[in-house]
Design a protein around this motif. Structure first.
Motif, PDB file in Angstrom:
ATOM      1  N   HIS A 512      -7.253 -14.636  -6.499  1.00 19.16           N
ATOM      2  CA  HIS A 512      -6.640 -13.802  -5.472  1.00 19.16           C
ATOM      3  C   HIS A 512      -5.816 -12.724  -6.163  1.00 19.16           C
ATOM      4  O   HIS A 512      -5.031 -13.022  -7.042  1.00 19.16           O
ATOM      5  CB  HIS A 512      -5.739 -14.719  -4.607  1.00 19.16           C
ATOM      6  CG  HIS A 512      -5.135 -14.047  -3.420  1.00 19.16           C
ATOM      7  ND1 HIS A 512      -4.249 -14.678  -2.573  1.00 19.16           N
ATOM      8  CD2 HIS A 512      -5.285 -12.803  -2.909  1.00 19.16           C
ATOM      9  CE1 HIS A 512      -3.882 -13.853  -1.611  1.00 19.16           C
ATOM     10  NE2 HIS A 512      -4.498 -12.706  -1.792  1.00 19.16           N
ATOM     11  N   PHE A 513      -6.048 -11.495  -5.809  1.00 21.10           N
ATOM     12  CA  PHE A 513      -5.208 -10.435  -6.391  1.00 21.10           C
ATOM     13  C   PHE A 513      -4.928  -9.366  -5.357  1.00 21.10           C
ATOM     14  O   PHE A 513      -5.594  -9.273  -4.322  1.00 21.10           O
ATOM     15  CB  PHE A 513      -5.847  -9.832  -7.650  1.00 21.10           C
ATOM     16  CG  PHE A 513      -7.212  -9.215  -7.444  1.00 21.10           C
ATOM     17  CD1 PHE A 513      -7.363  -7.920  -6.990  1.00 21.10           C
ATOM     18  CD2 PHE A 513      -8.370  -9.944  -7.737  1.00 21.10           C
ATOM     19  CE1 PHE A 513      -8.625  -7.357  -6.828  1.00 21.10           C
ATOM     20  CE2 PHE A 513      -9.631  -9.390  -7.576  1.00 21.10           C
ATOM     21  CZ  PHE A 513      -9.759  -8.094  -7.113  1.00 21.10           C
ATOM     22  N   THR A 514      -3.922  -8.579  -5.671  1.00 22.95           N
ATOM     23  CA  THR A 514      -3.571  -7.497  -4.756  1.00 22.95           C
ATOM     24  C   THR A 514      -3.404  -6.206  -5.553  1.00 22.95           C
ATOM     25  O   THR A 514      -3.127  -6.228  -6.747  1.00 22.95           O
ATOM     26  CB  THR A 514      -2.304  -7.849  -3.950  1.00 22.95           C
ATOM     27  OG1 THR A 514      -2.014  -6.792  -3.064  1.00 22.95           O
ATOM     28  CG2 THR A 514      -1.111  -8.109  -4.832  1.00 22.95           C
ATOM     29  N   ARG A 515      -3.589  -5.103  -4.882  1.00 24.02           N
ATOM     30  CA  ARG A 515      -3.493  -3.781  -5.507  1.00 24.02           C
ATOM     31  C   ARG A 515      -2.234  -3.075  -4.996  1.00 24.02           C
ATOM     32  O   ARG A 515      -1.661  -3.505  -3.991  1.00 24.02           O
ATOM     33  CB  ARG A 515      -4.757  -2.972  -5.187  1.00 24.02           C
ATOM     34  CG  ARG A 515      -6.072  -3.653  -5.610  1.00 24.02           C
ATOM     35  CD  ARG A 515      -6.257  -3.670  -7.122  1.00 24.02           C
ATOM     36  NE  ARG A 515      -6.162  -2.318  -7.681  1.00 24.02           N
ATOM     37  CZ  ARG A 515      -7.180  -1.443  -7.697  1.00 24.02           C
ATOM     38  NH1 ARG A 515      -8.357  -1.788  -7.205  1.00 24.02           N
ATOM     39  NH2 ARG A 515      -7.017  -0.237  -8.195  1.00 24.02           N
ATOM     40  N   PRO A 516      -1.803  -1.992  -5.653  1.00 23.41           N
ATOM     41  CA  PRO A 516      -0.516  -1.383  -5.297  1.00 23.41           C
ATOM     42  C   PRO A 516      -0.369  -1.018  -3.813  1.00 23.41           C
ATOM     43  O   PRO A 516       0.736  -0.991  -3.292  1.00 23.41           O
ATOM     44  CB  PRO A 516      -0.475  -0.133  -6.168  1.00 23.41           C
ATOM     45  CG  PRO A 516      -1.333  -0.457  -7.336  1.00 23.41           C
ATOM     46  CD  PRO A 516      -2.413  -1.352  -6.810  1.00 23.41           C
ATOM     47  N   ASN A 517      -1.462  -0.749  -3.117  1.00 30.21           N
ATOM     48  CA  ASN A 517      -1.346  -0.379  -1.697  1.00 30.21           C
ATOM     49  C   ASN A 517      -1.466  -1.583  -0.763  1.00 30.21           C
ATOM     50  O   ASN A 517      -1.638  -1.419   0.443  1.00 30.21           O
ATOM     51  CB  ASN A 517      -2.422   0.658  -1.339  1.00 30.21           C
ATOM     52  CG  ASN A 517      -3.818   0.153  -1.673  1.00 30.21           C
ATOM     53  OD1 ASN A 517      -3.985  -0.955  -2.194  1.00 30.21           O
ATOM     54  ND2 ASN A 517      -4.828   0.954  -1.380  1.00 30.21           N
ATOM     55  N   GLY A 518      -1.408  -2.785  -1.321  1.00 37.76           N
ATOM     56  CA  GLY A 518      -1.458  -3.969  -0.466  1.00 37.76           C
ATOM     57  C   GLY A 518      -2.870  -4.462  -0.163  1.00 37.76           C
ATOM     58  O   GLY A 518      -3.066  -5.430   0.569  1.00 37.76           O
ATOM     59  N   TRP A 519      -3.857  -3.807  -0.733  1.00 38.65           N
ATOM     60  CA  TRP A 519      -5.258  -4.248  -0.576  1.00 38.65           C
ATOM     61  C   TRP A 519      -5.413  -5.575  -1.337  1.00 38.65           C
ATOM     62  O   TRP A 519      -5.101  -5.655  -2.524  1.00 38.65           O
ATOM     63  CB  TRP A 519      -6.152  -3.159  -1.165  1.00 38.65           C
ATOM     64  CG  TRP A 519      -7.615  -3.419  -1.220  1.00 38.65           C
ATOM     65  CD1 TRP A 519      -8.347  -4.319  -0.509  1.00 38.65           C
ATOM     66  CD2 TRP A 519      -8.548  -2.714  -2.057  1.00 38.65           C
ATOM     67  NE1 TRP A 519      -9.678  -4.216  -0.836  1.00 38.65           N
ATOM     68  CE2 TRP A 519      -9.830  -3.239  -1.790  1.00 38.65           C
ATOM     69  CE3 TRP A 519      -8.436  -1.680  -2.987  1.00 38.65           C
ATOM     70  CZ2 TRP A 519     -10.976  -2.766  -2.428  1.00 38.65           C
ATOM     71  CZ3 TRP A 519      -9.574  -1.208  -3.623  1.00 38.65           C
ATOM     72  CH2 TRP A 519     -10.833  -1.758  -3.338  1.00 38.65           C
ATOM     73  N   GLN A 520      -5.854  -6.593  -0.622  1.00 38.27           N
ATOM     74  CA  GLN A 520      -5.999  -7.898  -1.265  1.00 38.27           C
ATOM     75  C   GLN A 520      -7.469  -8.290  -1.362  1.00 38.27           C
ATOM     76  O   GLN A 520      -8.254  -8.023  -0.452  1.00 38.27           O
ATOM     77  CB  GLN A 520      -5.355  -8.987  -0.421  1.00 38.27           C
ATOM     78  CG  GLN A 520      -3.861  -8.938  -0.303  1.00 38.27           C
ATOM     79  CD  GLN A 520      -3.410 -10.100   0.587  1.00 38.27           C
ATOM     80  OE1 GLN A 520      -3.465 -11.255   0.200  1.00 38.27           O
ATOM     81  NE2 GLN A 520      -3.000  -9.767   1.790  1.00 38.27           N
ATOM     82  N   CYS A 521      -7.788  -8.996  -2.438  1.00 36.14           N
ATOM     83  CA  CYS A 521      -9.129  -9.536  -2.578  1.00 36.14           C
ATOM     84  C   CYS A 521      -8.987 -11.008  -2.928  1.00 36.14           C
ATOM     85  O   CYS A 521      -8.222 -11.360  -3.830  1.00 36.14           O
ATOM     86  CB  CYS A 521      -9.872  -8.789  -3.670  1.00 36.14           C
ATOM     87  SG  CYS A 521     -11.485  -9.515  -4.024  1.00 36.14           S
ATOM     88  N   ILE A 522      -9.702 -11.840  -2.216  1.00 37.65           N
ATOM     89  CA  ILE A 522      -9.629 -13.266  -2.483  1.00 37.65           C
ATOM     90  C   ILE A 522     -11.056 -13.816  -2.526  1.00 37.65           C
ATOM     91  O   ILE A 522     -11.877 -13.527  -1.660  1.00 37.65           O
ATOM     92  CB  ILE A 522      -8.698 -13.956  -1.450  1.00 37.65           C
ATOM     93  CG1 ILE A 522      -8.659 -15.463  -1.659  1.00 37.65           C
ATOM     94  CG2 ILE A 522      -8.993 -13.624  -0.038  1.00 37.65           C
ATOM     95  CD1 ILE A 522      -7.442 -16.105  -0.994  1.00 37.65           C
ATOM     96  N   MET A 523     -11.339 -14.529  -3.587  1.00 39.04           N
ATOM     97  CA  MET A 523     -12.707 -15.022  -3.774  1.00 39.04           C
ATOM     98  C   MET A 523     -12.687 -16.521  -4.028  1.00 39.04           C
ATOM     99  O   MET A 523     -11.976 -17.002  -4.911  1.00 39.04           O
ATOM    100  CB  MET A 523     -13.342 -14.309  -4.974  1.00 39.04           C
ATOM    101  CG  MET A 523     -14.691 -14.868  -5.366  1.00 39.04           C
ATOM    102  SD  MET A 523     -15.504 -13.743  -6.510  1.00 39.04           S
ATOM    103  CE  MET A 523     -16.994 -14.636  -6.880  1.00 39.04           C
ATOM    104  N   ASN A 524     -13.469 -17.213  -3.235  1.00 35.12           N
ATOM    105  CA  ASN A 524     -13.616 -18.655  -3.399  1.00 35.12           C
ATOM    106  C   ASN A 524     -14.924 -18.894  -4.155  1.00 35.12           C
ATOM    107  O   ASN A 524     -16.009 -18.649  -3.631  1.00 35.12           O
ATOM    108  CB  ASN A 524     -13.636 -19.329  -2.023  1.00 35.12           C
ATOM    109  CG  ASN A 524     -13.673 -20.851  -2.127  1.00 35.12           C
ATOM    110  OD1 ASN A 524     -13.889 -21.392  -3.219  1.00 35.12           O
ATOM    111  ND2 ASN A 524     -13.472 -21.520  -1.003  1.00 35.12           N
ATOM    112  N   PHE A 525     -14.811 -19.329  -5.386  1.00 35.80           N
ATOM    113  CA  PHE A 525     -16.016 -19.598  -6.179  1.00 35.80           C
ATOM    114  C   PHE A 525     -16.696 -20.870  -5.663  1.00 35.80           C
ATOM    115  O   PHE A 525     -17.626 -20.797  -4.881  1.00 35.80           O
ATOM    116  CB  PHE A 525     -15.664 -19.721  -7.673  1.00 35.80           C
ATOM    117  CG  PHE A 525     -15.498 -18.394  -8.359  1.00 35.80           C
ATOM    118  CD1 PHE A 525     -14.391 -17.606  -8.100  1.00 35.80           C
ATOM    119  CD2 PHE A 525     -16.438 -17.925  -9.255  1.00 35.80           C
ATOM    120  CE1 PHE A 525     -14.230 -16.378  -8.721  1.00 35.80           C
ATOM    121  CE2 PHE A 525     -16.298 -16.706  -9.888  1.00 35.80           C
ATOM    122  CZ  PHE A 525     -15.187 -15.935  -9.618  1.00 35.80           C
TER     123      PHE A 525
END
Ligand code: GLC
Length: 559
Positions: A512-525
């Motif tokens: 799970h990570f987030t970018r400076p503008n609050g865009w989040q990406c979450i990946m369940n392997f």
């Protein structure tokens, strides 16, 4: 629209393998007009740029990476006029264009090599390449024991005009790909001429083939042997053949040329060396960017992905570059296939068995491939997409031997052992090669060659290609094509500063990570369904149920 000078730092770049993209004249080979006819399609993917693998005159001993004339178009693929029209159409669609520069070697049909063959040992013409006398009493042994990528020896003997055996020339790849002598100023200047030729036409960037091999240590060339694997070489720039420190002088000179243009021309190095050394090619006063191939050989594994991502972002920043992300290209088994095979499957053996040695789970492979792509597209840096990925194509694993074109298939050799000693080399097919990811694209399931050309395609397409054809996926929710389109369009809007912040997860299978503008990406392997974090879901690579992200799925959220 004028792009900023650093547009390439976070771009989405699509690799076109021209002979397999779209055939406009029905001869079975994709061509330049074919690309022009698909500009609308490329536009629908919200790309920043396309990179064209070689389209130059070539005997196709290595799929076009044997270039006979660097400043022309293969007549089977079109003309320079066609190229200019294509460039104009792509630029109009706001898509920049990279061409492939192959500086380590030319084709043996290049005028310079033909001239060298006709010239005497020690002549200026021979000095553009690497000619040496053989070892042994009568020069019958190659100058060194170096092996080549596609042949038992990296040396081939020439025949003099009177029919007697002559000198040997060096080729790290196929015998049809003689290596240039990069200590020769004439060679250096000729490549600058080539760079200018394309940059003057309006080409925006260059992909540099085998960028780490150009400089060789001629004083120690005779002792070079079996060092083909760039990962195993000396890490201090002193290997005889690869990644030598002097190679950077070449790119520093090229950078000056690139910077004469407005906007400055950009470049990306293909350098098969360890990550730290690779980044040297990406320094701002050199090529600017280097392919990060770390994920290509990696299993579908959360911990490994996370480490590779962190390491590469850090390394790129330390050299003032931005990272690149690659899951597929024309040299590797497609990622939908890699992720659908049992862990640790030996891909070489699997291909040799025509896909029978292990069972491919297509549904799983595609779900994972799409999840991985979506995750990559949310990262800071530049993402390279290989044609056909967006259609969810798998590797064509069962091409018939008679149809194979790749020199890897034709040239692989194994040592013959007699009483524990090497007695010679035999031509036994040890690798099927890279044709399975180069099969022409399916555009329309109802048409001959699935809309690639009129009837035939230079590599045969399997029947299952019909299910992946563009017409089958166009405008339909839940297809891979729609996912790529949506993801790429959204990414264009959301892409932000080059930072990433990891967010701790309660399951190591989830990143799970987030970018400076609050865009989040979450990946369940591979984990159990994982609770969605707070935020608005803008895209998911697969269905989400009950507020949870299932395994093999990636989700993007915004505040
Ligand atoms: C690069 C290309 C590959 C080619 C080789 C020799 O690795 O990607 O396709 O065979 O260089 O030019």
């Amino acid at each position: 629209m004028k792009k900023s000078n650093d547009w390439w730092r976070q771009a989405a770049i699509y690799q076109i393998y021209p002979r397999s993209f779209k055939d406009s004249d029905g001869d079975g080979l994709g061509d330049i007009r074919g690309i022009t006819s698909k500009v609308e399609y490329l536009k629908s993917l919200s790309l920043d740029a396309v990179w064209l693998s070689p389209f130059y005159p070539s005997d196709l001993a290595d799929g076009g990476y044997d270039v006979a004339d660097y400043r022309n178009v293969d007549p089977r693929l079109g003309t320079l006029k066609d190229f200019d029209k294509m460039l104009k159409a792509l630029h109009k669609a706001d898509i920049s264009v990279f061409v492939d520069i192959v500086p380590n070697h030319s084709s043996n049909k290049h005028v310079w090599f033909q001239e060298a063959l006709k010239s005497a040992p020690g002549s200026a013409a021979r000095n553009r390449y690497i000619f040496r006398d053989g070892r042994g009493k009568n020069g019958e042994l190659p100058p060194s024991d170096e092996i080549s990528h596609f042949a038992p020896s990296a040396w081939t003997r020439t025949t003099n005009s009177d029919g007697t055996p002559g000198q040997w020339y060096m080729h790290l790849f196929a015998p049809e790909q003689p290596d240039f002598n990069w200590d020769n100023r004439e060679v250096q200047l000729d490549f600058i001429k080539t760079l200018r030729f394309w940059a003057d036409r309006g080409v925006d960037g260059f992909r540099i083939d085998v960028a780490h091999a150009l400089k060789k240590d001629f004083k120690r060339l005779h002792i070079a042997k079996k060092s083909m694997n760039g990962f195993k070489i000396a890490q201090d720039g002193t290997d005889i053949l690869f990644d030598r420190n002097e190679v950077h002088e070449i790119y520093r000179e090229w950078r000056k040329v690139f910077n004469e243009y407005n906007p400055p021309r950009v470049a990306v190095a293909e350098a098969y060396v360890q990550a730290k050394r690779r980044m040297l090619y990406a320094r701002p006063d050199e090529l600017g960017q280097a392919f990060n191939f770390d994920l290509l050989g990696e299993e579908f594994d959360a911990r490994r992905f996370k480490k590779i991502i962190s390491d590469n972002i850090r390394l790129a920043q330390s050299e003032g570059s931005s990272s690149t992300w690659v899951l597929d290209n024309h040299d590797r088994v497609r990622h939908a296939t890699r992720y659908g095979l049992p862990k640790k499957t030996d891909l070489v053996q699997w291909l040799l068995s025509d896909g029978t040695s292990a069972k491919l789970d297509r549904k799983l492979g595609l779900a994972r491939a799409n999840a991985a792509t979506m995750m990559l597209l949310a990262l800071p840096g530049c993402t390279y997409i290989y044609q056909g990925e967006e259609l969810g194509l798998f590797e064509v694993e069962d091409l018939a031997h008679k149809d194979l074109q790749d020199p890897t298939w034709h040239r692989n050799v194994v040592p013959q052992m007699v009483k524990g000693k090497v007695s010679g080399l035999a031509l036994i097919h040890t690798e099927k090669g890279r044709d399975g990811c180069r099969v022409p694209l399916p555009w329309d399931s109802t048409k001959p060659s699935f809309g690639f050309g009129n009837k035939k395609s230079h590599l045969p397409q399997p029947n299952w290609f019909a299910d992946h054809a563009v017409n089958k996926q166009d405008g339909k929710k839940g297809t891979t094509l729609s996912l790529y389109r949506e993801a790429l369009a959204l990414r264009k809007k959301l892409q932000t500063g080059e930072e990433l912040e990891w967010i701790a997860t309660t399951n190591p299978e989830v990143i799970h990570f987030t970018r400076p503008n609050g865009w989040q990406c979450i990946m369940n392997f591979n984990g159990r369904p994982y609770k969605l974090p707070a935020g608005k879901v803008v895209l998911a690579s697969g269905p989400i149920t009950g507020g949870k992200i299932p395994a093999n799925t990636t989700v993007w959220l915004i505040p």
